[in-house]
Write an enzyme that holds these catalytic residues in place. Structure first.
Site, mmCIF file in Angstrom:
data_model
loop_
_atom_site.group_PDB
_atom_site.id
_atom_site.type_symbol
_atom_site.label_atom_id
_atom_site.label_comp_id
_atom_site.label_asym_id
_atom_site.label_seq_id
_atom_site.Cartn_x
_atom_site.Cartn_y
_atom_site.Cartn_z
ATOM 1 N N LYS A 113 -12.901 -7.817 -8.632
ATOM 2 C CA LYS A 113 -13.259 -8.141 -7.246
ATOM 3 C C LYS A 113 -14.667 -8.721 -7.232
ATOM 4 C CE LYS A 113 -10.258 -4.850 -4.883
ATOM 5 N NZ LYS A 113 -10.161 -3.589 -4.116
ATOM 6 N N ASP A 131 -0.194 -0.271 -4.622
ATOM 7 C CA ASP A 131 -1.580 0.194 -4.751
ATOM 8 C C ASP A 131 -1.709 1.530 -4.014
ATOM 9 O OD1 ASP A 131 -4.268 0.630 -4.902
ATOM 10 O OD2 ASP A 131 -4.882 -1.209 -3.863
ATOM 11 N N GLU A 154 -1.304 -0.008 -9.013
ATOM 12 C CA GLU A 154 -2.774 0.052 -9.029
ATOM 13 C C GLU A 154 -3.272 1.408 -8.539
ATOM 14 O OE1 GLU A 154 -4.465 -3.660 -7.561
ATOM 15 O OE2 GLU A 154 -5.790 -2.503 -6.268
ATOM 16 N N GLN A 178 -11.474 -7.135 -1.457
ATOM 17 C CA GLN A 178 -12.178 -5.973 -0.906
ATOM 18 C C GLN A 178 -12.100 -6.018 0.623
ATOM 19 O OE1 GLN A 178 -13.433 -3.661 -3.409
ATOM 20 N NE2 GLN A 178 -12.953 -2.628 -1.487
ATOM 21 N N LYS A 196 0.847 -1.191 0.000
ATOM 22 C CA LYS A 196 0.000 0.000 0.000
ATOM 23 C C LYS A 196 0.887 1.247 0.000
ATOM 24 C CE LYS A 196 -4.257 -1.474 0.027
ATOM 25 N NZ LYS A 196 -5.118 -1.188 -1.130
ATOM 26 N N ASP A 208 -8.585 -0.216 -10.241
ATOM 27 C CA ASP A 208 -9.319 -1.002 -9.224
ATOM 28 C C ASP A 208 -10.646 -0.313 -8.920
ATOM 29 O OD1 ASP A 208 -10.270 -2.376 -7.040
ATOM 30 O OD2 ASP A 208 -8.690 -1.765 -5.672
HETATM 31 C C1 MUC Z 1 -7.565 -2.470 -2.553
HETATM 32 O O1 MUC Z 1 -7.161 -3.181 -3.460
HETATM 33 O O2 MUC Z 1 -7.623 -1.285 -2.791
HETATM 34 C C2 MUC Z 1 -8.738 -1.053 0.017
HETATM 35 C C3 MUC Z 1 -9.638 -0.148 -0.440
HETATM 36 C C4 MUC Z 1 -10.468 -0.815 -1.332
HETATM 37 O O3 MUC Z 1 -11.380 -0.361 -1.996
HETATM 38 O O4 MUC Z 1 -10.110 -2.114 -1.406
HETATM 39 C C5 MUC Z 1 -9.038 -2.367 -0.549
HETATM 40 C C6 MUC Z 1 -7.941 -3.055 -1.225
HETATM 41 MG MG MG Z 2 -6.771 -1.463 -4.875
#
Ligand code: MUC
Ligand code: MG
Length: 366
Positions: free
Chosen positions: A266, A191, A217, A294, A162, A242
């Site tokens: 997702k 991400d 991402e 998610q 992250k 995403d």
């Molecule tokens: C992700 O991939 O972003 C965190 C915020 C969201 O919308 O999903 C998670 C993981």
């Molecule tokens: Mg994401």
């Protein structure tokens, strides 16, 4: 087989430690368990994780939309009538997690009634997925320790990092520290959850070009339309979309704008029916995908694995299937296990979900 009743049960299970990222933070799985009952006695099960910072849904809004709008629409319908089901659900805009949980519970019923697993029904490509683990915000040393622990304990060798805090005082350094500690044998990607601007993203990607990232991402917001296009044109690292691609139309928009090179699928937001459509779009256009998470519990992660394993394209990359490891407990009678970096799709008809009813009684909030 006809739907007789739809339950939307709120439950809460604490996390061992919060998962933090640029757009929010999760410290408890305050989800909705969806159970679709039928006149045959079969019950379909799925889970909806509310993510207000991404889709605007809350635990109460998911319960309310299912109980007051979707349940009356679905009563009396056959779970096989998927087009009719979605025509009804789509009369309501938004609410992706609520719709997806209903969709997946219906697929669970279809599988159970036919005596086959949903993963076979969808495509039957393989019975397992390689697992990617998501490392949330913490001090750089703690992020490295977590990745090393997950590799050691579960054999996972793909990590999503992250980012989206401060590109140069923090994020780039964390990525470099992870590559240095984990070596070249692991796969790394990042991400941003929209935390950087397009120009910050461009500078950070240049600074990270030599550490071999798989992809990056959702670094900056899709509403920065020209900024994202400008970024995608110059990036040597593929950019994945995403939260900007929550339905097939948005996938088309991002791909035709050339603002994304790959797509995160997702099941928590596109269920199985719309995830199939997104996957087919990507297959037809020659676009790579990743199975995203998610911040699902075990039921949601199982659903992502069921879908991911069903198709060659969605099982190529490691899927994000390990967020449940941060939870203190869960609702499955037989917990999911990650071994040698893989998650096997549980055997059984439908989704193969066996709930621990005592745990559900303990964690349910209604
Ligand atoms: C992700 O991939 O972003 C965190 C915020 C969201 O919308 O999903 C998670 C993981
Ligand atoms: Mg994401």
């Amino acid at each position: 087989m006809k739907v007789t009743r739809v339950e939307a049960i709120p439950f809460a299970i604490p996390y061992r430690k919060p998962l933090r990222f640029a757009s929010g933070e999760v410290d408890a799985a305050e989800h909705i368990l969806v159970r679709v009952h039928t006149d045959t006695g079969l019950v379909g099960t799925a889970e909806a994780p509310p993510r207000p910072f991404t889709y605007g849904e809350t635990q109460s809004s998911i319960k309310a939309v299912i109980e007051t709008i979707f349940a009356p629409q679905l009563t009396g319908i056959s779970p096989l009538a998927r087009e009719a089901v979605h025509a009804k659900l789509d009369r309501t805009v938004g609410n992706p997690a609520a719709k997806s949980a209903v969709d997946m519970a219906l697929w669970d019923l279809i599988g159970q009634s036919l005596g086959v697993s949903v993963t076979e029904l969808l495509g039957g490509y393989t019975d397992r997925m390689r697992v990617s683990h998501m490392v949330g915000f913490a001090q750089p040393g703690e992020m490295v320790d977590e990745a090393e622990r997950i590799r050691e304990t579960y054999g996972v060798t793909t990590f999503k990092v992250k980012v989206g805090r401060r590109p140069f005082q923090l994020d780039v350094d964390v990525c470099r520290a992870l590559r240095a500690a984990l070596g070249d044998g692991v796969e790394l990607y990042i991400d941003g959850n929209r935390g950087w601007t397009a120009s910050e993203s461009a500078a950070a990607l240049r600074a990270l070009e030599d550490i071999g990232l798989l992809f990056a991402e959702e670094l900056c917001p899709a509403d920065d339309v020209l900024g994202r296009r400008w970024l995608a044109r110059q990036s040597r690292i593929p950019l994945y979309a995403d939260e900007s691609v929550t339905r097939p139309g948005e996938v088309t928009r991002e791909l035709l704008a050339e603002a994304a090179h790959g797509i995160s699928i997702k099941t928590a937001r596109t269920g199985f029916t719309y995830s199939q459509r997104v996957l087919s779009q990507c297959a037809g256009l020659g676009v790579e995908v990743v199975m995203g998470n998610q911040i699902d519990g075990q039921i949601g992660s199982l659903c992502a694995a069921v879908f991911g394993a069903a198709f060659e394209l969605s099982s190529r990359r490691a899927g994000e299937l390990s967020n449940f490891l941060d939870m203190t407990d869960d609702l499955l009678a037989e917990p999911l296990r990650i071994e040698h970096g893989e998650l096997r799709v549980p055997e059984g008809h439908g989704l193969g979900i066996q709930l621990d009813e005592a745990k559900l009684a303990h964690y349910r909030q209604d």
